[in-house]
Design a protein around this motif. Structure first.
Motif, short mmCIF file in Angstrom:
data_model
loop_
_atom_site.label_atom_id
_atom_site.label_comp_id
_atom_site.label_asym_id
_atom_site.label_seq_id
_atom_site.Cartn_x
_atom_site.Cartn_y
_atom_site.Cartn_z
N THR A 669 13.01 64.78 6.01
CA THR A 669 12.71 64.54 4.59
C THR A 669 12.00 63.20 4.46
O THR A 669 12.51 62.18 4.94
N TYR A 670 10.85 63.21 3.83
CA TYR A 670 10.14 61.96 3.54
C TYR A 670 10.26 61.72 2.04
O TYR A 670 9.77 62.52 1.24
N VAL A 671 10.91 60.66 1.68
CA VAL A 671 11.05 60.36 0.25
C VAL A 671 9.91 59.44 -0.16
O VAL A 671 9.76 58.34 0.40
N LYS A 672 9.10 59.90 -1.09
CA LYS A 672 7.97 59.07 -1.54
C LYS A 672 8.43 58.17 -2.68
O LYS A 672 8.94 58.64 -3.69
N LEU A 673 8.23 56.87 -2.48
CA LEU A 673 8.69 55.90 -3.48
C LEU A 673 7.66 55.74 -4.59
O LEU A 673 6.53 56.21 -4.49
N LYS A 674 8.08 55.06 -5.66
CA LYS A 674 7.19 54.86 -6.81
C LYS A 674 7.31 53.45 -7.35
O LYS A 674 8.30 52.76 -7.09
N GLY A 675 6.31 53.05 -8.09
CA GLY A 675 6.39 51.81 -8.86
C GLY A 675 6.24 50.52 -8.06
O GLY A 675 6.41 49.44 -8.61
N LEU A 676 5.92 50.62 -6.74
CA LEU A 676 5.78 49.40 -5.93
C LEU A 676 4.36 48.85 -6.05
O LEU A 676 3.46 49.53 -6.55
N LYS A 677 4.17 47.63 -5.53
CA LYS A 677 2.80 47.10 -5.47
C LYS A 677 2.15 47.70 -4.24
O LYS A 677 2.70 47.61 -3.14
N ALA A 680 1.45 45.14 -1.42
CA ALA A 680 2.54 44.26 -0.96
C ALA A 680 3.27 44.84 0.25
O ALA A 680 3.24 46.05 0.50
N MET A 681 3.91 43.93 1.02
CA MET A 681 4.76 44.37 2.13
C MET A 681 6.21 44.18 1.69
O MET A 681 6.57 43.17 1.08
N TYR A 682 7.03 45.16 2.00
CA TYR A 682 8.44 45.11 1.60
C TYR A 682 9.32 45.17 2.83
O TYR A 682 9.05 45.94 3.76
N ILE A 683 10.38 44.38 2.80
CA ILE A 683 11.32 44.41 3.92
C ILE A 683 12.59 45.14 3.49
O ILE A 683 13.08 44.96 2.37
N ASP A 684 13.08 46.00 4.37
CA ASP A 684 14.36 46.68 4.14
C ASP A 684 15.46 45.66 4.44
O ASP A 684 15.61 45.23 5.59
N ASP A 685 16.19 45.26 3.42
CA ASP A 685 17.16 44.17 3.57
C ASP A 685 18.18 44.44 4.67
O ASP A 685 18.67 43.52 5.31
N ALA A 686 18.51 45.71 4.91
CA ALA A 686 19.56 46.03 5.88
C ALA A 686 19.03 46.09 7.30
O ALA A 686 19.65 45.57 8.22
N THR A 687 17.85 46.70 7.49
CA THR A 687 17.37 46.91 8.87
C THR A 687 16.32 45.89 9.29
O THR A 687 16.01 45.77 10.47
N ALA A 695 1.97 52.65 1.51
CA ALA A 695 2.44 53.62 2.51
C ALA A 695 3.73 54.28 2.03
O ALA A 695 3.89 55.50 2.13
N LEU A 696 4.63 53.47 1.50
CA LEU A 696 5.91 54.02 1.02
C LEU A 696 5.69 55.01 -0.11
O LEU A 696 6.43 55.98 -0.27
N MET A 697 4.64 54.76 -0.90
CA MET A 697 4.40 55.64 -2.05
C MET A 697 3.58 56.88 -1.65
O MET A 697 3.80 57.96 -2.16
N GLU A 698 2.65 56.69 -0.70
CA GLU A 698 1.78 57.81 -0.32
C GLU A 698 2.40 58.70 0.74
O GLU A 698 2.35 59.92 0.65
N ALA A 699 2.95 58.07 1.79
CA ALA A 699 3.47 58.84 2.92
C ALA A 699 4.99 58.99 2.86
O ALA A 699 5.56 59.93 3.41
#
Ligand code: GLA
Length: 723
Positions: A669-677, A680-687, A695-699
């Motif tokens: 399952t690929y969850v496509k995110l929304k509303g980000l810049k 911008a680069m985002y870091i996963d706080d946990a990993t 990329a998070l929004m498109e792929a």
């Protein structure tokens, strides 16, 4: 100024940041609707096409012009009896028994600020945030006058509507039907989305095609109801979360309503929302006026997410009131699913001890503390503390809870009475009932007639006496049955206004008390109640999997900050389903957070999870309650439920996923995110993994393979400062 009147063409234009609404007074003084959609500086009267249509007559004033028919032309506030055979907004029964009201333009006024409605909830705004247009229409024969009110909140892309009906004539009339808003569309191929359900399964989403005829839904239960929420979306048939045109109407009212969508003979569509005309027949004496509750409208050219964001912002910033609206809400533990009626003072103190240990802010003593109530058959109406059951006074109990550093809240159901109560024995005539007929019982209780001031005043006195006994910081206001036995045509409306009157007095007297609305969960989950209670218990169903669907449906109109959502025990008391504490926590974090269980029954390991959950919720509370909310999947159609919160500056996001189904050798399952810049680069706080926003929004983001059913994931993302 967001409201412009072109006196040449007699066209009113209401402009918000992204939308325009237009109407026109025509040559015969009828108020015709011209346009609602994306911003537009043109005058839209050219859209009107006149043609002779068989069996669609013309008003007398049109003379021999057979091309002029109110049965065809788009109208702003259609009435019965004018030759328009479609559904109508208003029906007046005149003193001679005839049903007709021919409304023509009289005058108008434009004012700074937003109108308010006496005795009714309504969108509120500062002088600079809104403008008001009042258009007065008049029936020359009966002298019925209707003020159409428009509130324009330009920055919010919101237009509100209400109507005031005045009897300026010499004879008493009866209002037989009063809708608030009508939207006529000359063209369009629409779907209608309604939010239907039942007790413990509210606000499912149903989307259906608008064909010829009428689709109508509403409530005649006295409250807005579990069965249909007083809200509707009319969407282009291709509209999706992020694409396409859609219109929303949301009723700011907590009683009977009716929504009608009609496609007519010319393929034109009419959308109406207002008071239900069943059991409604409101007498209007000479010089009296009647206020039709408000509808909040918006138009989005970019799909449902944008429409929802507009409603979320409007409800948060212009409907909810009081000190809690933008402040942190207490994380609470409620005694209902922990103990039901089987508790005493020690049980509540024990819950408070557990709360203190777990970092929970407040303990709420639910149903069962008053009269001689040990089950749901007695004592509603007797709001005196059962000290024998508690083993102490209420003030002692509150003091003991507070001494543990825990706040105290309490449950009430002021509109109800049991026959087995002192109140009923003393005032059997205070209930809603038809003459000498036996009333309908529900949950073995009857409805007090809150349309009567003496009834309200008596209950108000009792409730205040109870509240004054100690430091009570929260009230859960419940309503556990529907109205029946409607003995007169004014009752359904006057009852709701009575409830509002009571609530207004309560919040003025106790401005520091947080009130959570409730009606068997979400049976009165509406914008009217939100004006008084900034959060509402969303559903009696606390099962995490059901809740993903209930909360999904609720999110189309209502912001997260109004949604009461708690973690409960497993097997779940409503469904018997077992889900992990993590899954229950992630799901409940899409609302005002709390617990509905007895922590004493948990293991140390589970308690450790709860301590972390409370910390996590508090860490992200602002983001959750004030951030932009995005639906990432449709849990009615997909194998997972996903949603996310994004901060206003888009630097922070919290992604939530709950798996609804598990299969062998699962497809990723690929969850496509929304509303980000995008950039911008985002870091996963946990990993510590870093991703690009686009990329998070498109792929999308791949989910790990499930090891068990109903797994949930919560992913916190923070923008990396590249400077
Ligand atoms: C309703 C509420 C519950 C609980 C019970 C108490 O069903 O929704 O949360 O308060 O009443 O009787």
């Amino acid at each position: 100024m967001s409201i412009i009147y072109d006196s040449n063409k007699k066209i009113f234009s209401l402009h918000t940041k992204n939308t325009t609404y237009q109407m026109m007074v025509d040559q015969h003084e009828y108020l015709l609707h011209l346009y609602y959609g994306s911003s537009n500086s043109g005058l839209m009267d050219y859209l009107l096409v006149y043609a002779d249509r068989g069996f669609s007559g013309s008003p007398y004033v049109a003379g021999n012009d057979r091309t002029y028919s109110l049965d065809i032309l788009p109208q702003e506030y259609p009435t019965l009896g004018t030759g328009d055979y479609r559904n109508y907004a208003l029906n007046i029964e005149n003193s001679d028994g005839s049903q007709c009201c021919d409304l023509k333009f009289s005058h108008y006024e434009i004012k700074k600020g937003k109108y308010s409605l006496k005795g009714l909830p309504a969108v509120w705004a500062g002088e600079k945030e809104a403008d008001t247009l009042e258009i007065v229409l008049k029936d020359r024969v009966s002298k019925i006058e209707v003020s159409l009110l428009y509130g324009v909140l330009a920055d919010e892309d919101i237009i509100t509507r209400s109507a005031i009906i005045r009897n300026t004539g010499d004879n008493k009339v009866t209002i037989k039907k009063a809708s608030c808003a009508c939207l006529d569309f000359l063209t369009g191929d629409f779907d209608v989305m309604k939010f239907y359900g039942r007790h413990a399964m509210e606000r499912n989403v149903e989307r259906s095609r608008v064909g010829h005829g009428t689709i109508s839904f509403g409530s005649r239960r006295g409250a807005s109801s579990h069965q249909y929420n007083p809200a509707v979306i009319l969407a282009d048939k291709n509209a999706t979360e992020d694409f396409g045109s859609c219109y929303g109407m949301l009723f700011v009212y907590s009683g009977n309503f009716l929504c009608e969508v009609e496609k007519d003979q010319m393929n034109q569509t009419r959308l109406l929302l207002g008071l239900n005309d069943d059991w409604f027949s409101y007498p209007l004496d000479v010089k009296e006026e009647f206020i039709v509750p408000e509808v909040i409208m918006t138009y989005s050219a970019n799909g449902f997410a944008e429409l929802s964001h507009r409603y979320h912002s409007c409800i948060r910033n212009h409907v909810c009131r009081g000190k809690y609206v933008n402040t942190e809400r207490p994380v609470l533990i409620n005694s209902w699913e922990a103990a039901y009626f089987d508790f005493n003072g020690e049980t509540i103190v024990d819950l408070a001890k557990e709360a203190a240990d777990l970092g929970i802010d407040m303990v709420v003593m639910d149903d069962g503390w008053f009269g001689k109530r040990d089950d749901d058959n007695s004592s509603l109406g007797d709001w005196c503390v059962n000290e024998k059951k508690l083993g102490c006074t209420l003030s002692e109990l509150i003091r003991r809870v507070n001494d543990l550093g825990v706040k105290f809240g309490i449950w009430i159901e002021p509109e109800m009475v049991n026959e087995d109560s002192d109140l009923y024995r003393n005032h059997p005539d205070w209930i809603i009932k038809i003459g000498h007929r036996d009333p309908v019982r529900a949950r073995n209780q009857l409805l007090l007639d809150f349309s009567r001031k003496e009834v309200r005043d008596h209950i108000f006195g009792q409730i205040c006496e109870m509240l004054d006994q100690g430091n009570i910081e929260y009230i859960k206001w419940d309503m556990n049955r529907s109205m029946a036995d409607v003995y007169a045509g004014n009752v359904t409306y006057d009852y709701v206004l009575g409830v509002y009157d009571f609530l207004e007095k309560l919040i003025s007297k106790y401005p520091n008390v947080l009130i959570e609305g409730c009606s068997g969960g979400g049976g009165r989950f509406d914008a009217g109640m939100m004006y008084y209670t900034p959060q509402i218990w969303c559903s009696d169903n606390t099962d995490a999997i059901s809740r993903t669907r209930i909360q999904y449906g609720s999110s189309f109109f209502y912001p997260i900050s109004v949604v009461g959502s708690h973690v409960s025990a497993v097997p779940n008391h409503q469904t018997g389903r077992i889900t992990s504490l993590n899954t229950r926590g992630v799901t409940a974090m899409a609302g005002t957070f709390g617990y509905e269980m007895n922590p004493a029954l948990l293991s140390e390991a589970e308690k450790a999870v709860i301590r972390e959950q409370v910390k996590t919720y508090k860490k992200y509370e602002r983001l959750i309650c004030q951030g932009d909310y995005y639906r990432l999947s449709n849990p009615f159609a997909e194998e997972y439920s996903a949603w996310m919160f994004v901060s206003e500056d888009k630097k922070q996001a919290l992604v939530n996923v709950v798996r609804l189904d598990v299969q062998g050798n699962m497809v990723t399952t690929y969850v496509k995110l929304k509303g980000l810049k995008k950039e911008a680069m985002y870091i996963d706080d946990a990993t510590g993994k870093v991703y690009n926003g686009a990329a998070l929004m498109e792929a999308g983001m791949p989910l790990s393979f499930p090891k068990t059913e109903y797994e949930a994931y919560q992913i916190a993302l923070t923008e990396i400062d590249m400077a």
